[in-house]
Design a protein around this motif. Structure first.
Motif, PDB file in Angstrom:
ATOM      1  N   ALA A 196      -2.145   0.263   7.214  1.00 33.24           N
ATOM      2  CA  ALA A 196      -0.805  -0.076   6.730  1.00 33.24           C
ATOM      3  C   ALA A 196      -0.330   0.832   5.610  1.00 33.24           C
ATOM      4  O   ALA A 196       0.870   1.057   5.448  1.00 33.24           O
ATOM      5  CB  ALA A 196      -0.773  -1.537   6.272  1.00 33.24           C
ATOM      6  N   ASP A 197      -1.271   1.370   4.816  1.00 33.33           N
ATOM      7  CA  ASP A 197      -0.829   2.174   3.679  1.00 33.33           C
ATOM      8  C   ASP A 197      -0.173   3.488   4.103  1.00 33.33           C
ATOM      9  O   ASP A 197       0.623   4.057   3.365  1.00 33.33           O
ATOM     10  CB  ASP A 197      -1.980   2.447   2.712  1.00 33.33           C
ATOM     11  N   ILE A 198      -0.447   3.983   5.322  1.00 28.46           N
ATOM     12  CA  ILE A 198       0.180   5.232   5.751  1.00 28.46           C
ATOM     13  C   ILE A 198       1.679   5.043   5.954  1.00 28.46           C
ATOM     14  O   ILE A 198       2.490   5.887   5.548  1.00 28.46           O
ATOM     15  CB  ILE A 198      -0.496   5.786   7.027  1.00 28.46           C
ATOM     16  N   VAL A 199       2.091   3.917   6.553  1.00 35.79           N
ATOM     17  CA  VAL A 199       3.518   3.678   6.756  1.00 35.79           C
ATOM     18  C   VAL A 199       4.187   3.236   5.456  1.00 35.79           C
ATOM     19  O   VAL A 199       5.365   3.543   5.217  1.00 35.79           O
ATOM     20  CB  VAL A 199       3.762   2.657   7.881  1.00 35.79           C
ATOM     21  N   THR A 200       3.447   2.551   4.602  1.00 37.67           N
ATOM     22  CA  THR A 200       3.996   2.134   3.308  1.00 37.67           C
ATOM     23  C   THR A 200       4.255   3.346   2.418  1.00 37.67           C
ATOM     24  O   THR A 200       5.292   3.429   1.748  1.00 37.67           O
ATOM     25  CB  THR A 200       3.031   1.161   2.603  1.00 37.67           C
ATOM     26  N   ASP A 201       3.327   4.304   2.428  1.00 40.99           N
ATOM     27  CA  ASP A 201       3.505   5.514   1.620  1.00 40.99           C
ATOM     28  C   ASP A 201       4.695   6.343   2.112  1.00 40.99           C
ATOM     29  O   ASP A 201       5.454   6.899   1.306  1.00 40.99           O
ATOM     30  CB  ASP A 201       2.240   6.370   1.660  1.00 40.99           C
ATOM     31  N   ALA A 202       4.859   6.437   3.438  1.00 38.59           N
ATOM     32  CA  ALA A 202       5.999   7.187   3.977  1.00 38.59           C
ATOM     33  C   ALA A 202       7.319   6.526   3.595  1.00 38.59           C
ATOM     34  O   ALA A 202       8.285   7.206   3.219  1.00 38.59           O
ATOM     35  CB  ALA A 202       5.885   7.283   5.499  1.00 38.59           C
ATOM     36  N   LEU A 203       7.353   5.195   3.650  1.00 37.34           N
ATOM     37  CA  LEU A 203       8.571   4.469   3.260  1.00 37.34           C
ATOM     38  C   LEU A 203       8.852   4.635   1.770  1.00 37.34           C
ATOM     39  O   LEU A 203      10.005   4.808   1.355  1.00 37.34           O
ATOM     40  CB  LEU A 203       8.423   2.984   3.602  1.00 37.34           C
ATOM     41  N   THR A 204       7.805   4.585   0.956  1.00 37.36           N
ATOM     42  CA  THR A 204       7.977   4.744  -0.493  1.00 37.36           C
ATOM     43  C   THR A 204       8.542   6.113  -0.830  1.00 37.36           C
ATOM     44  O   THR A 204       9.438   6.240  -1.673  1.00 37.36           O
ATOM     45  CB  THR A 204       6.632   4.533  -1.207  1.00 37.36           C
ATOM     46  N   HIS A 241       1.634  -7.606   6.188  1.00 35.45           N
ATOM     47  CA  HIS A 241       2.221  -8.275   5.031  1.00 35.45           C
ATOM     48  C   HIS A 241       2.652  -7.257   3.968  1.00 35.45           C
ATOM     49  O   HIS A 241       3.756  -7.362   3.415  1.00 35.45           O
ATOM     50  CB  HIS A 241       1.210  -9.256   4.442  1.00 35.45           C
ATOM     51  N   ILE A 242       1.811  -6.253   3.704  1.00 35.44           N
ATOM     52  CA  ILE A 242       2.114  -5.286   2.643  1.00 35.44           C
ATOM     53  C   ILE A 242       3.377  -4.480   2.973  1.00 35.44           C
ATOM     54  O   ILE A 242       4.201  -4.207   2.091  1.00 35.44           O
ATOM     55  CB  ILE A 242       0.909  -4.344   2.394  1.00 35.44           C
ATOM     56  N   PHE A 243       3.539  -4.107   4.250  1.00 39.47           N
ATOM     57  CA  PHE A 243       4.727  -3.332   4.613  1.00 39.47           C
ATOM     58  C   PHE A 243       5.979  -4.193   4.592  1.00 39.47           C
ATOM     59  O   PHE A 243       7.034  -3.758   4.105  1.00 39.47           O
ATOM     60  CB  PHE A 243       4.554  -2.697   5.994  1.00 39.47           C
ATOM     61  N   GLN A 244       5.873  -5.403   5.094  1.00 37.48           N
ATOM     62  CA  GLN A 244       7.026  -6.297   5.109  1.00 37.48           C
ATOM     63  C   GLN A 244       7.482  -6.646   3.693  1.00 37.48           C
ATOM     64  O   GLN A 244       8.683  -6.766   3.417  1.00 37.48           O
ATOM     65  CB  GLN A 244       6.708  -7.564   5.899  1.00 37.48           C
ATOM     66  N   GLU A 245       6.533  -6.797   2.790  1.00 41.40           N
ATOM     67  CA  GLU A 245       6.888  -7.048   1.387  1.00 41.40           C
ATOM     68  C   GLU A 245       7.597  -5.857   0.773  1.00 41.40           C
ATOM     69  O   GLU A 245       8.513  -6.006  -0.042  1.00 41.40           O
ATOM     70  CB  GLU A 245       5.633  -7.399   0.588  1.00 41.40           C
ATOM     71  N   TYR A 301      12.753  -3.415  -1.247  1.00 42.31           N
ATOM     72  CA  TYR A 301      13.790  -2.381  -1.182  1.00 42.31           C
ATOM     73  C   TYR A 301      15.101  -2.908  -0.603  1.00 42.31           C
ATOM     74  O   TYR A 301      16.074  -2.146  -0.473  1.00 42.31           O
ATOM     75  CB  TYR A 301      13.307  -1.201  -0.330  1.00 42.31           C
ATOM     76  N   GLY A 302      15.150  -4.187  -0.255  1.00 40.44           N
ATOM     77  CA  GLY A 302      16.380  -4.772   0.286  1.00 40.44           C
ATOM     78  C   GLY A 302      16.717  -4.297   1.676  1.00 40.44           C
ATOM     79  O   GLY A 302      17.895  -4.219   2.049  1.00 40.44           O
ATOM     80  N   MET A 303      15.699  -3.991   2.483  1.00 42.42           N
ATOM     81  CA  MET A 303      15.916  -3.461   3.825  1.00 42.42           C
ATOM     82  C   MET A 303      15.763  -4.549   4.891  1.00 42.42           C
ATOM     83  O   MET A 303      14.980  -5.480   4.726  1.00 42.42           O
ATOM     84  CB  MET A 303      14.932  -2.327   4.107  1.00 42.42           C
TER      85      MET A 303
END
Length: 322
Positions: free
Chosen positions: A195-203, A228-232, A237-239
């Protein structure tokens, strides 16, 4: 404009002005000068089959350089550009690239020289699905519904993950794409598809663009995006979350297409010994070539950055007029 033709916009199609423009280069140049606000210079020179350098020379009051490159000279130039762009372009984009650099180039001539000398864009290969949708996490509805043409930047972002092989093992690349100008606004490379790979790209994307709340983020139903981490992070970010239907890759076609282009132009046929080598390649492709230079057919053969800058300029001009 990429979303409506001149006829739809109430303008006359420049190709239909052939009767007048047939008279010679000077008439064509004068027409181009008068239509500067309606069409881009590259588009007009392309339609009227004149060179940008010739038009600029005419504007300066001089005579355009009518020296025609020999086939040998043209072939050497094509080979040089083909190597510079790492075999990314076939003949249609090569014609536009030559004209953008100030050389007169007909489509039939460039096609012939490239075909007869075995100069081709990298061949396409099948895309391998990496989505793991066999999980019990909640999934979102497909709110995007294949509406791939938002009217402004930072309205819809799409995201996906692909795999890259090196002698040191697999690496996974996640990207975030702004559908408006097809710019890669965020990306991440990691040895594990968690999950952290998609979270980092979004960040990365959020810190670069700082979009207003309400942006739609679309992805597949993979466990990384449903986590859960990505959805949070999306909520923070209000997305708004949108996901493709199960097993339907066409619901995220622009992002799939981006991976296809990247692999054709930088990965297939090349052996990468280390993770560091392919990381450097990904950076060069995304940040140096694709976002800033690569011609995109959906954008009227502008690069993502060029398309966005043109749009921002038009918005500014409209505000001044208003």
């Amino acid at each position: 404009a990429r979303r409506k033709s001149p006829a739809q916009a109430g303008e006359r199609n420049p190709k239909k002005s052939d009767g007048v423009l047939r008279k010679g280069c000077s008439v064509k140049y004068a027409w181009i000068a008068a239509q500067g606000k309606a069409y881009s210079l590259t588009e007009m020179c392309d339609v009227l089959d004149v060179s940008i350098s010739g038009y600029r020379a005419w504007k300066r009051g001089g005579k355009p350089d009518r020296k025609r490159l020999s086939d040998g000279q043209m072939l050497a130039l094509i080979r040089s550009i083909h190597a510079e762009l790492k075999r990314a372009y076939g003949s249609p984009r090569m014609v536009r690239e030559l004209r953008a650099r100030g050389f007169s180039a007909s489509k039939t001539r460039v096609e012939r020289l490239m075909r007869d000398n075995g100069i081709y864009a990298r061949h396409k290969r099948r895309y391998k699905v990496t989505t793991d949708s066999k999980h019990s996490l909640p999934v979102a509805d497909n709110l995007l519904a294949r509406n791939f043409t938002p009217t402004a930047p930072n309205q819809v972002w799409t995201s996906d993950i692909t795999y890259l092989w090196t002698d040191e093992g697999w690496l996974y690349l996640a990207i975030v794409l702004d559908l408006f100008n097809r710019e890669v606004v965020g990306w991440s490379l990691k040895p594990r598809m968690t999950a952290d790979i998609v979270t980092d790209a979004l960040t990365m994307a959020w810190f670069r663009k700082r979009p207003a709340a309400g942006l739609m983020h679309h992805s597949d139903r993979g466990s990384q995006y449903a986590s859960h981490i990505f959805q949070e992070k999306l909520k923070a970010y209000g997305m708004t979350c949108s996901m493709s239907r199960k097993g339907n890759c066409w619901d995220n076609a622009p992002t799939e297409s981006w991976f296809n282009s990247f692999k054709n132009e930088r990965v297939h046929g090349i052996r990468y010994a280390t993770h560091a080598e392919i990381k450097a390649t990904a950076f060069e492709y995304i940040e140096v070539f694709y976002n800033r230079k690569r011609q995109h057919s959906t954008l009227g053969y502008k690069s993502p950055i060029q398309f966005l800058e043109n749009w921002l300029r038009e918005q500014h001009q409209e505000k001044l007029v208003a």
